[in-house]
Design a protein around this motif. Structure first.
Motif, PDB file in Angstrom:
ATOM      1  N   GLN A   1       1.095  -1.312   0.121  1.00 21.49           N
ATOM      2  CA  GLN A   1      -0.005   0.092   0.129  1.00 21.49           C
ATOM      3  C   GLN A   1       1.025   1.284   0.152  1.00 21.49           C
ATOM      4  OE1 GLN A   1      -2.335  -1.027   3.752  1.00 21.49           O
ATOM      5  NE2 GLN A   1      -4.223  -1.872   2.781  1.00 21.49           N
ATOM      6  N   ALA A   2       2.201   1.501   1.063  1.00 23.10           N
ATOM      7  CA  ALA A   2       2.673   2.642   1.025  1.00 23.10           C
ATOM      8  C   ALA A   2       3.426   2.470  -0.886  1.00 23.10           C
ATOM      9  CB  ALA A   2       3.596   2.641   2.144  1.00 23.10           C
ATOM     10  N   GLU A   3       3.854   1.220  -1.556  1.00 23.98           N
ATOM     11  CA  GLU A   3       4.615   1.678  -2.374  1.00 23.98           C
ATOM     12  C   GLU A   3       3.279   2.198  -3.976  1.00 23.98           C
ATOM     13  OE1 GLU A   3       5.977  -1.949  -3.283  1.00 23.98           O
ATOM     14  OE2 GLU A   3       7.281  -3.100  -1.442  1.00 23.98           O
ATOM     15  N   SER A   4       1.938   1.308  -3.643  1.00 26.39           N
ATOM     16  CA  SER A   4       1.480   2.293  -4.013  1.00 26.39           C
ATOM     17  C   SER A   4       0.271   2.264  -3.834  1.00 26.39           C
ATOM     18  CB  SER A   4       1.087   1.303  -5.556  1.00 26.39           C
ATOM     19  OG  SER A   4       2.745   0.299  -6.329  1.00 26.39           O
ATOM     20  N   PRO A   5       0.354   3.572  -3.387  1.00 27.01           N
ATOM     21  CA  PRO A   5      -1.331   4.402  -2.510  1.00 27.01           C
ATOM     22  C   PRO A   5      -2.531   4.362  -3.905  1.00 27.01           C
ATOM     23  CG  PRO A   5       0.659   6.014  -1.851  1.00 27.01           C
ATOM     24  CD  PRO A   5       1.152   5.213  -3.371  1.00 27.01           C
ATOM     25  N   ALA A   6      -2.457   4.444  -5.000  1.00 29.62           N
ATOM     26  CA  ALA A   6      -3.364   4.227  -5.953  1.00 29.62           C
ATOM     27  C   ALA A   6      -3.529   2.798  -5.897  1.00 29.62           C
ATOM     28  CB  ALA A   6      -2.877   5.249  -6.510  1.00 29.62           C
ATOM     29  N   LEU A   7      -3.358   2.649  -5.953  1.00 31.66           N
ATOM     30  CA  LEU A   7      -3.294   0.613  -6.598  1.00 31.66           C
ATOM     31  C   LEU A   7      -4.405  -0.301  -5.996  1.00 31.66           C
ATOM     32  CD1 LEU A   7      -2.037  -1.245  -8.018  1.00 31.66           C
ATOM     33  CD2 LEU A   7      -1.119  -2.265  -5.764  1.00 31.66           C
ATOM     34  N   ARG A   8      -5.375  -0.194  -6.598  1.00 29.44           N
ATOM     35  CA  ARG A   8      -7.421  -0.701  -6.201  1.00 29.44           C
ATOM     36  C   ARG A   8      -6.739  -2.063  -4.976  1.00 29.44           C
ATOM     37  NH1 ARG A   8     -11.076  -0.482  -9.474  1.00 29.44           N
ATOM     38  NH2 ARG A   8     -12.380  -1.184  -8.833  1.00 29.44           N
ATOM     39  N   TYR A   9      -7.431  -1.580  -4.488  1.00 27.84           N
ATOM     40  CA  TYR A   9      -7.073  -3.225  -2.622  1.00 27.84           C
ATOM     41  C   TYR A   9      -7.100  -4.396  -2.967  1.00 27.84           C
ATOM     42  CZ  TYR A   9      -7.559  -5.283   1.352  1.00 27.84           C
ATOM     43  OH  TYR A   9      -6.930  -5.561   2.527  1.00 27.84           O
ATOM     44  N   ARG A  10      -7.819  -4.623  -4.377  1.00 24.86           N
ATOM     45  CA  ARG A  10      -8.096  -6.610  -5.003  1.00 24.86           C
ATOM     46  C   ARG A  10      -6.679  -6.001  -5.463  1.00 24.86           C
ATOM     47  NH1 ARG A  10     -11.909  -8.541  -7.432  1.00 24.86           N
ATOM     48  NH2 ARG A  10     -13.593  -6.552  -6.549  1.00 24.86           N
ATOM     49  N   THR A  20     -12.592   3.118   4.718  1.00 26.00           N
ATOM     50  CA  THR A  20     -12.585   1.329   5.222  1.00 26.00           C
ATOM     51  C   THR A  20     -11.198   1.586   4.222  1.00 26.00           C
ATOM     52  OG1 THR A  20     -12.644  -0.687   4.056  1.00 26.00           O
ATOM     53  CG2 THR A  20     -14.030   0.991   3.207  1.00 26.00           C
ATOM     54  N   ASN A  21      -9.776   1.047   4.188  1.00 23.36           N
ATOM     55  CA  ASN A  21      -9.140   0.568   2.957  1.00 23.36           C
ATOM     56  C   ASN A  21      -9.623  -0.577   2.189  1.00 23.36           C
ATOM     57  OD1 ASN A  21      -6.976   1.710   4.347  1.00 23.36           O
ATOM     58  ND2 ASN A  21      -5.913   0.315   4.933  1.00 23.36           N
ATOM     59  N   LEU A  24     -16.247  -3.418  -3.829  1.00 20.84           N
ATOM     60  CA  LEU A  24     -15.446  -4.445  -2.651  1.00 20.84           C
ATOM     61  C   LEU A  24     -16.395  -4.700  -1.559  1.00 20.84           C
ATOM     62  CD1 LEU A  24     -11.821  -5.381  -2.348  1.00 20.84           C
ATOM     63  CD2 LEU A  24     -13.763  -7.097  -3.839  1.00 20.84           C
ATOM     64  N   ILE A  25     -16.545  -3.068  -0.700  1.00 20.26           N
ATOM     65  CA  ILE A  25     -17.212  -2.125  -0.106  1.00 20.26           C
ATOM     66  C   ILE A  25     -18.799  -2.485   0.028  1.00 20.26           C
ATOM     67  CG2 ILE A  25     -17.077  -0.877   0.480  1.00 20.26           C
ATOM     68  CD1 ILE A  25     -15.954  -2.414   3.466  1.00 20.26           C
ATOM     69  N   ALA A  26     -19.013  -2.362  -1.210  1.00 23.80           N
ATOM     70  CA  ALA A  26     -20.178  -2.543  -1.555  1.00 23.80           C
ATOM     71  C   ALA A  26     -21.112  -4.341  -1.355  1.00 23.80           C
ATOM     72  CB  ALA A  26     -20.761  -1.893  -3.234  1.00 23.80           C
ATOM     73  N   GLU A  27     -20.533  -5.080  -1.899  1.00 23.81           N
ATOM     74  CA  GLU A  27     -20.524  -6.617  -1.657  1.00 23.81           C
ATOM     75  C   GLU A  27     -20.756  -6.959  -0.390  1.00 23.81           C
ATOM     76  OE1 GLU A  27     -18.750  -9.740  -5.088  1.00 23.81           O
ATOM     77  OE2 GLU A  27     -17.977  -7.538  -5.773  1.00 23.81           O
ATOM     78  N   THR A  28     -19.124  -6.225   0.614  1.00 24.58           N
ATOM     79  CA  THR A  28     -19.546  -6.580   2.107  1.00 24.58           C
ATOM     80  C   THR A  28     -20.898  -5.841   2.535  1.00 24.58           C
ATOM     81  OG1 THR A  28     -17.183  -7.076   1.816  1.00 24.58           O
ATOM     82  CG2 THR A  28     -17.833  -6.334   3.997  1.00 24.58           C
TER      83      THR A  28
END
Length: 215
Positions: A46-55, A112-113, A118-122
């Motif tokens: 996450q720190a290397e690529s803050p804009a990377l999608r969580y999946r 949420t991170n 994904l959060i919509a499904e959760t």
């Protein structure tokens, strides 16, 4: 308006169970090892690529975990965590405790991170509705960045605000930095690096209403 904001995974949803059992699908009997290895890598990705999608964070951290543990990972298996995440179990006390908060007039939000999809499904599995959600996809950053908290403050201007989360590193530290009242859900019995950061602590969400109202 009184707001209680929550981290989702680890606080409301059993993140450790989800990763362990999902990893067992691709490496039977190795889920516990891969969970611990995964935990060492997620923040670095996450720190290397803050804009990377969580999946994609999930997939890359799993690849690194498997490399650490000398476990072969097929290319098409790297997506297993993103695929199973919407089915990870909600902790058993969540329904009663969040329902009590809503009945007492608290508004609820998720910081949420995670990605929006994904959060919509959760959220379909969470037992109470939430009034607001701020995702990493929205702010282009991952906690412990201040971005989620600042975006929520700017959008909703809460008069009373308490943040509730399991992660000392991702949530308690930035909430302390921004002087937001906070409740640490210390599910793993951890010892904080700095005791002064902690205001209220619970082993799970049991008794949350009284704790939040005294925060």
């Amino acid at each position: 308006m009184r707001w209680a904001t929550f981290d989702c995974f680890g606080t409301l949803v059993d993140w450790r169970h989800g990763i362990r059992t999902s990893a067992d699908l691709i490496a039977p009997g190795q889920g516990a090892r891969l969970l611990e290895a995964y935990s060492r890598h997620e923040h670095a990705v996450q720190a290397e690529s803050p804009a990377l999608r969580y999946r994609h964070v999930l997939a890359e951290a799993l690849r690194r975990a498997c490399a650490d543990e000398k476990i072969k990972l097929n290319d098409d298996d790297a997506s297993v965590l993103g695929t199973t995440l919407p089915y990870w179990p909600v902790f058993p006390e969540v329904a009663a405790e969040l329902s009590a908060l809503r009945a007492a007039g608290w508004h609820l939000a998720l910081l949420t991170n995670c990605d929006r999809d994904l959060i919509a499904e959760t959220r379909r599995r969470l037992p109470v509705p939430f009034d607001a959600v701020v995702t990493s996809e929205d702010v282009g950053a991952y906690k412990p960045s201040d971005a989620h908290f600042e975006a929520f403050r700017c959008s909703y201007e809460p008069t009373t605000w308490v943040h509730v989360a399991q992660s000392y590193f991702h949530d308690m530290v930035p909430a302390h930095r921004l002087d937001i009242p906070r409740v640490w859900i210390n599910r793993q019995g951890e010892r904080p690096e700095d005791e002064k950061i902690i205001q209220q602590v619970l082993p799970d969400l049991g008794g949350l209403l009284a704790t939040v109202e005294n925060a």
